[in-house]
Design a protein around this motif. Structure first.
Motif, PDB file in Angstrom:
ATOM      1  N   PRO A 168      20.907   7.429  -7.985  1.00 10.86           N
ATOM      2  CA  PRO A 168      20.765   8.885  -7.824  1.00 10.86           C
ATOM      3  C   PRO A 168      19.888   9.532  -8.896  1.00 10.86           C
ATOM      4  O   PRO A 168      19.302  10.587  -8.658  1.00 10.86           O
ATOM      5  N   THR A 169      19.801   8.908 -10.075  1.00  8.52           N
ATOM      6  CA  THR A 169      19.011   9.480 -11.166  1.00  8.52           C
ATOM      7  C   THR A 169      17.530   9.124 -11.043  1.00  8.52           C
ATOM      8  O   THR A 169      16.655   9.978 -11.168  1.00  8.52           O
ATOM      9  N   LEU A 170      17.247   7.849 -10.775  1.00 18.23           N
ATOM     10  CA  LEU A 170      15.861   7.382 -10.765  1.00 18.23           C
ATOM     11  C   LEU A 170      15.162   7.570  -9.424  1.00 18.23           C
ATOM     12  O   LEU A 170      13.942   7.630  -9.362  1.00 18.23           O
ATOM     13  N   HIS A 171      15.938   7.627  -8.346  1.00 22.22           N
ATOM     14  CA  HIS A 171      15.374   7.722  -6.992  1.00 22.22           C
ATOM     15  C   HIS A 171      14.280   6.675  -6.764  1.00 22.22           C
ATOM     16  O   HIS A 171      13.135   7.015  -6.431  1.00 22.22           O
ATOM     17  N   PRO A 172      14.578   5.397  -6.939  1.00 23.95           N
ATOM     18  CA  PRO A 172      13.534   4.387  -6.755  1.00 23.95           C
ATOM     19  C   PRO A 172      13.150   4.243  -5.285  1.00 23.95           C
ATOM     20  O   PRO A 172      13.930   4.587  -4.390  1.00 23.95           O
ATOM     21  N   LYS A 173      11.965   3.753  -5.061  1.00 25.49           N
ATOM     22  CA  LYS A 173      11.529   3.454  -3.694  1.00 25.49           C
ATOM     23  C   LYS A 173      12.155   2.135  -3.268  1.00 25.49           C
ATOM     24  O   LYS A 173      12.072   1.133  -3.987  1.00 25.49           O
ATOM     25  N   GLU A 174      12.793   2.131  -2.097  1.00 23.11           N
ATOM     26  CA  GLU A 174      13.403   0.898  -1.589  1.00 23.11           C
ATOM     27  C   GLU A 174      13.191   0.801  -0.093  1.00 23.11           C
ATOM     28  O   GLU A 174      13.294   1.788   0.630  1.00 23.11           O
ATOM     29  N   PHE A 175      12.887  -0.407   0.368  1.00 21.74           N
ATOM     30  CA  PHE A 175      12.739  -0.684   1.787  1.00 21.74           C
ATOM     31  C   PHE A 175      14.029  -1.314   2.304  1.00 21.74           C
ATOM     32  O   PHE A 175      14.436  -2.376   1.839  1.00 21.74           O
ATOM     33  N   PHE A 176      14.676  -0.648   3.265  1.00 17.35           N
ATOM     34  CA  PHE A 176      15.875  -1.193   3.902  1.00 17.35           C
ATOM     35  C   PHE A 176      15.483  -1.864   5.216  1.00 17.35           C
ATOM     36  O   PHE A 176      14.548  -1.423   5.900  1.00 17.35           O
ATOM     37  N   ARG A 177      16.229  -2.909   5.580  1.00 14.39           N
ATOM     38  CA  ARG A 177      15.972  -3.626   6.827  1.00 14.39           C
ATOM     39  C   ARG A 177      17.115  -3.357   7.811  1.00 14.39           C
ATOM     40  O   ARG A 177      18.191  -3.913   7.682  1.00 14.39           O
ATOM     41  N   PRO A 178      16.920  -2.488   8.808  1.00 18.36           N
ATOM     42  CA  PRO A 178      17.988  -2.200   9.765  1.00 18.36           C
ATOM     43  C   PRO A 178      18.131  -3.291  10.821  1.00 18.36           C
ATOM     44  O   PRO A 178      17.144  -3.872  11.269  1.00 18.36           O
ATOM     45  N   ARG A 196       0.809  -1.219   0.000  1.00 11.25           N
ATOM     46  CA  ARG A 196       0.000   0.000   0.000  1.00 11.25           C
ATOM     47  C   ARG A 196       0.843   1.271   0.000  1.00 11.25           C
ATOM     48  O   ARG A 196       0.306   2.358  -0.224  1.00 11.25           O
ATOM     49  N   GLN A 197       2.133   1.156   0.233  1.00 12.27           N
ATOM     50  CA  GLN A 197       3.025   2.317   0.150  1.00 12.27           C
ATOM     51  C   GLN A 197       3.493   2.581  -1.279  1.00 12.27           C
ATOM     52  O   GLN A 197       4.085   3.619  -1.569  1.00 12.27           O
ATOM     53  N   VAL A 198       3.240   1.641  -2.171  1.00 11.61           N
ATOM     54  CA  VAL A 198       3.719   1.737  -3.552  1.00 11.61           C
ATOM     55  C   VAL A 198       2.738   2.546  -4.396  1.00 11.61           C
ATOM     56  O   VAL A 198       1.525   2.364  -4.300  1.00 11.61           O
ATOM     57  N   ILE A 199       3.286   3.436  -5.224  1.00  9.04           N
ATOM     58  CA  ILE A 199       2.492   4.287  -6.100  1.00  9.04           C
ATOM     59  C   ILE A 199       2.662   3.803  -7.551  1.00  9.04           C
ATOM     60  O   ILE A 199       3.779   3.527  -7.986  1.00  9.04           O
ATOM     61  N   ASP A 200       1.578   3.705  -8.258  1.00 10.11           N
ATOM     62  CA  ASP A 200       1.633   3.218  -9.632  1.00 10.11           C
ATOM     63  C   ASP A 200       2.552   4.081 -10.499  1.00 10.11           C
ATOM     64  O   ASP A 200       2.538   5.310 -10.429  1.00 10.11           O
ATOM     65  N   GLY A 201       3.368   3.411 -11.313  1.00 11.70           N
ATOM     66  CA  GLY A 201       4.248   4.090 -12.242  1.00 11.70           C
ATOM     67  C   GLY A 201       5.636   4.374 -11.719  1.00 11.70           C
ATOM     68  O   GLY A 201       6.526   4.736 -12.501  1.00 11.70           O
ATOM     69  N   GLU A 202       5.878   4.212 -10.419  1.00 15.75           N
ATOM     70  CA  GLU A 202       7.202   4.518  -9.896  1.00 15.75           C
ATOM     71  C   GLU A 202       8.144   3.332 -10.055  1.00 15.75           C
ATOM     72  O   GLU A 202       7.734   2.215 -10.400  1.00 15.75           O
ATOM     73  N   ALA A 203       9.429   3.579  -9.829  1.00 14.75           N
ATOM     74  CA  ALA A 203      10.433   2.518  -9.812  1.00 14.75           C
ATOM     75  C   ALA A 203      10.613   2.045  -8.379  1.00 14.75           C
ATOM     76  O   ALA A 203      10.718   2.857  -7.454  1.00 14.75           O
ATOM     77  N   VAL A 204      10.638   0.738  -8.202  1.00 12.05           N
ATOM     78  CA  VAL A 204      10.844   0.163  -6.875  1.00 12.05           C
ATOM     79  C   VAL A 204      12.098  -0.712  -6.914  1.00 12.05           C
ATOM     80  O   VAL A 204      12.341  -1.420  -7.884  1.00 12.05           O
TER      81      VAL A 204
END
Length: 281
Positions: free
Chosen positions: A94-104, A17-25
């Motif tokens: 740095p160019t695309l700024h994709p959405k990414e989930f990091f696991r700390p 549900r955090q993902v927006i259509d059309g973006e890069a993940v």
């Protein structure tokens, strides 16, 4: 079908549900919860995603299905373009700024996090109490990304700490010159944001209380004025996840440990070794 969601299924749906259509993940090397969330988003409300895969080191329009033994080949076969890891971190991200989930492995109240080692004197030359998987490109990308997303499969005081042993991911820190700190975090207990640069509870999962979340956190959490129970997954979301995206239960690996995790790993590998990968488009 039993529609009662498990903790990992709630996490997958919340990630979706955090993902927006059309973006890069972007997907890391060992992040089945996140991968399942991206695939669920694509099957529901976000059909036009671009996928940046650390496994295949490339960009895809058609994602690989969730798997263990054949995932690398599938990502490579589907890539629109393939690049090396160093180029991906320094040029593509740095160019695309994709959405990414990091696991700390550790995170503090301000969203700074650690994926290098446990050991308070590690930076002073003392042996690590435990070496962690490492940072990949986290120290690079968290200095300029505007929307950092985080996830923690097992919420405890081991991870949510007052002070990091090592800082490898930049949060809402005075040292920051570009970008912003984390916007969102999800754990197996609830959802959180950082509106004032400090972690705040926005929702608690079904069967969980704010008191339980605070008891498993070393620092004091802020509470959103409209804090509420996390909206439950729909029956259709659970059906797609369980029957089409992840029938083998790969998503469960991030919450399991020890003998239970080893057993599930062996079961999945054995099934994949005798069956062809299914194309979940």
């Amino acid at each position: 079908m039993d529609v009662q969601p498990t903790p990992e299924e709630i996490m997958v749906v919340c990630i979706s549900r955090q993902v927006i259509d059309g973006e890069a993940v972007a997907q890391g090397l060992a992040t089945p919860l996140v991968a399942a969330g991206y695939l669920l988003a694509r099957r529901t409300h976000a059909p036009h995603l671009y996928f940046a895969s650390a496994i295949g080191q490339g960009m895809c329009r058609y994602p690989a299905p969730l798997g263990l033994t054949k995932a690398e080949k599938l990502w490579l076969d589907r890539s629109l373009t393939t690049v090396g890891f160093a180029r991906a971190v320094t040029e593509i991200l740095p160019t695309l700024h994709p959405k990414e989930f990091f696991r700390p492995a550790q995170i503090d109240a301000f969203g700074n996090f650690n994926n290098i080692a446990f050991g308070k004197d590690y930076l002073n030359g003392a042996p690590a109490r435990m070496r962690l998987p490492g940072t990949g490109g986290i120290p690079d990308v968290t200095t300029f990304i505007d929307d950092i997303y985080l996830y923690v499969p097992r919420h405890s005081k081991i991870t949510f700490v007052q002070k990091l042993d090592v800082c490898s991911g930049l949060g809402h820190s005075p040292e920051r010159r570009h970008g912003a700190g984390p916007r969102y975090l999800i754990s197996n207990l609830g959802q959180f944001d950082f509106p004032n640069g400090r972690m705040r509870v926005t929702s608690f999962h079904p069967g969980v209380s704010i008191q339980r979340i605070q008891a498993r956190t070393e620092f004091e959490l802020e509470i959103a004025p409209n804090v509420h129970e996390t909206p439950a997954p729909s029956e259709e979301e659970l059906r797609i996840l369980r029957e089409e995206i992840d029938p083998l239960g790969i998503r469960k690996l991030e919450l399991l440990g020890g003998a239970a995790r080893r057993q599930l790993l062996h079961e999945i590998i054995n099934i994949e070794s005798v069956s062809n990968s299914k194309d979940y488009r």
